[in-house]
Design an enzyme around this catalytic site. Structure first.
Site: not given
Ligand SMILES: CC(=O)N[C@H]1[C@H]([C@H](O)[C@H](O)CO)O[C@](OP(=O)(O)OC[C@H]2O[C@@H](n3ccc(N)nc3=O)[C@H](O)[C@@H]2O)(C(=O)O)C[C@@H]1O
Length: 485
Positions: A106, A166, A187, A96, A155, A164, A245
């Site tokens: 991105n 993923s 990602q 996005r 989108r 929003s 530990r």
């Molecule tokens: C598949 C999934 O659930 N991904 C989530 C990931 C995932 O859980 C972690 O990476 C695990 O280590 O976490 C997030 O990861 P983040 O917010 O950095 O998003 C990862 C990449 O996906 C794009 N993205 C995300 C959601 C969306 N609706 N549209 C998008 O274009 C972002 O721009 C970015 O390039 C988080 O940190 O909140 C949010 C992401 O939605």
């Protein structure tokens, strides 16, 4: 991290990677709950069970393709589906425009390449996907996506909000693309991805019958939680007994999502509202490939990592280099006697020789709109020991013919240009660069922006970059070839 439950798959020989996973609700971008920070311990509550011994007695679990392990684990005896050949597998990168923290993260350049480019290059080069997509709401991201060979899904506003998830975004894509059966959400924030990671993980779906596979990294972190006891807050160990530990080498560690990719099916996404489910496997990646850019301080570290461990594309066999503005600074000097003159920098001619001695052919490009006369061009070419390609107003058309003649593809080519007319070649070439003084329209399309200006070492700089990428690609290939023997 999702808890991995141990009601594992019951067939014999399936001790690895085949576990059923109880999915948790998908977190959304901004409202996710991070664990509370660890505060200095005021009181250690007694652990309910001797966790260390439980950890030690656990059979060592590894993924089927612990990507860099010497001995691969036996594969589970699952059979390929009858309809496997007909399933459409799509790679989908969500990108996005409205990223918080780092503006337009991105497509921000990471080690010279837009962030998105690192994973798209791996997805395209792995040659396993029927289609490679980027889902975006932003024009510039669309341009970059296309320049790396991806198709673009524009989108809707509903799935472009900060909140929003993923999953919602993937669901929208899948609903609108009825041809897609299996989706790999890659990602962009994990740029050290290689084609072989995707190939091996996809085989778990296509050949071994997994429904979903996601990437993990093994961590040896002792985790603690802050809990309320009456009016007091206490810290409670989550995965260790402080009295016993374990040493790092006595503990298998924990599997943590590293955020690199999630393979899943249409059915799981649309009918079960989950990414991880059914027969679920994990693909373990080495820590050096497990980069997750979350906050801005991650950026410089990611930059170093990607230079060392990232995927640097296919081996370059030929470089096209514009004379005007790249090899020269673009100026034509005129003497009183009417002779045209240009200056070239020996740094650049040495750069060309470097490439040639490493068997990368260099072809100089001159255009009908350049002010260079042909005698001068021939002299330059002779001095540099290069062939010259004369192009018209559409360089792409003419250079295609050169590649056909030399039986090369664009992904084996590096292109150095410096203006709007070069954009399509900059987009198509496996590696491309502009000098630092190129106009923004060309810089946007280039995969690498030199620190040097045209005529002052930019060609050499790009040459060094090409050879470095080439070395890395070769080393990686050798490593894969050796380990697969
Ligand atoms: C598949 C999934 O659930 N991904 C989530 C990931 C995932 O859980 C972690 O990476 C695990 O280590 O976490 C997030 O990861 P983040 O917010 O950095 O998003 C990862 C990449 O996906 C794009 N993205 C995300 C959601 C969306 N609706 N549209 C998008 O274009 C972002 O721009 C970015 O390039 C988080 O940190 O909140 C949010 C992401 O939605």
């Amino acid at each position: 991290m999702c808890p991995i439950t141990k009601d594992s798959y019951s067939e014999p020989n399936q001790l690895v990677a085949v576990e059923r996973i109880r999915p948790e609700p998908t977190r959304t971008g901004s409202d996710q709950q991070h664990p509370p920070p660890l505060v200095p311990c005021r009181r250690y509550p007694v652990c309910g069970e001797p966790l260390q011994s439980a950890m030690m007695s656990q059979a060592r679990k590894r993924s089927l393709f612990a990507a860099d392990d010497d001995e691969p684990m036996p594969a589970p005896k699952l059979h390929a589906r009858g309809d496997e050949a007909h399933r459409h597998v799509a790679a989908l990168v969500l990108a996005r425009g409205g990223s918080k923290g780092i503006t337009l993260k991105n497509i921000k350049k990471l080690a010279g390449l837009p962030l998105l480019g690192w994973v798209l290059r791996a997805a395209v080069d792995c040659n396993m996907f029927h289609s490679v997509w980027v889902s975006t709401d932003h024009d510039e991201i669309e341009k970059v996506a296309r320049s790396f060979g991806a198709q673009v899904h524009r989108r809707s506003a509903e799935v472009s909000r900060d909140t929003s998830s993923s999953l919602e975004t993937i669901q929208e894509f899948v609903r609108l693309h009825s041809e897609v059966d299996v989706i790999c959400n890659i990602q962009a924030t994990s740029p050290c991805l290689h084609p072989y990671h995707l190939q091996q993980a996809l085989e778990m779906i296509t050949l071994q019958g997994f429904d979903s596979v996601f990437s993990v990294v093994r961590r040896h972190h002792f985790r603690w939680q802050e809990v309320k006891e009456g009016n007091n807050k206490v810290t409670k160990p989550l995965n260790l007994d402080p009295a016993n530990r374990p040493r790092r080498q006595d503990w298998d560690g924990e599997l943590c999502e590293n955020g690199s990719f999630y393979f899943t099916t249409r059915d799981l996404v649309l009918n079960k509202n989950i990414l991880q489910g059914g027969v679920t496997g994990y693909y373990e990646m080495k820590p050096e490939f497990s980069v997750d850019i979350d906050v801005d301080i991650d950026w410089p570290v990611a930059e170093q990592r990607v230079l060392r461990y990232g995927y640097h594309g296919k081996v370059v066999r030929l470089m096209f280099c514009n004379i005007s503005g790249c090899l020269t600074d673009g100026r034509v000097l005129m003497s009183g006697s009417g002779e045209d003159m240009v200056a070239i920098n020996t740094k650049d001619t040495v750069g060309i020789q470097m490439l040639q001695s490493e068997e990368v052919e260099v072809v100089l490009v001159t255009s009908s709109v350049d002010l260079l006369n042909s005698v001068l061009v021939d002299k330059l070419a002779k001095r540099a020991g290069c062939e010259v390609a004369k192009v018209g107003e559409e360089p792409l058309k003419d250079l295609k013919l050169v590649l056909e003649r030399k039986k090369l593809k664009w992904n084996q080519v590096a292109f150095m240009g410096n203006d709007k007319v070069d954009v399509s070649c900059l987009n198509l070439a496996g590696l491309s660069a502009v000098p630092s003084d190129a106009p923004i329209v060309a810089t946007d399309a280039a995969k690498y922006t030199c620190r040097n200006v045209g005529g002052s070492g930019a060609v050499r700089e790009f040459g060094e970059y090409i050879l470095l990428q080439r070395e890395k690609a070769k080393m990686k290939q050798d490593r894969i070839d050796t380990s697969s023997k």
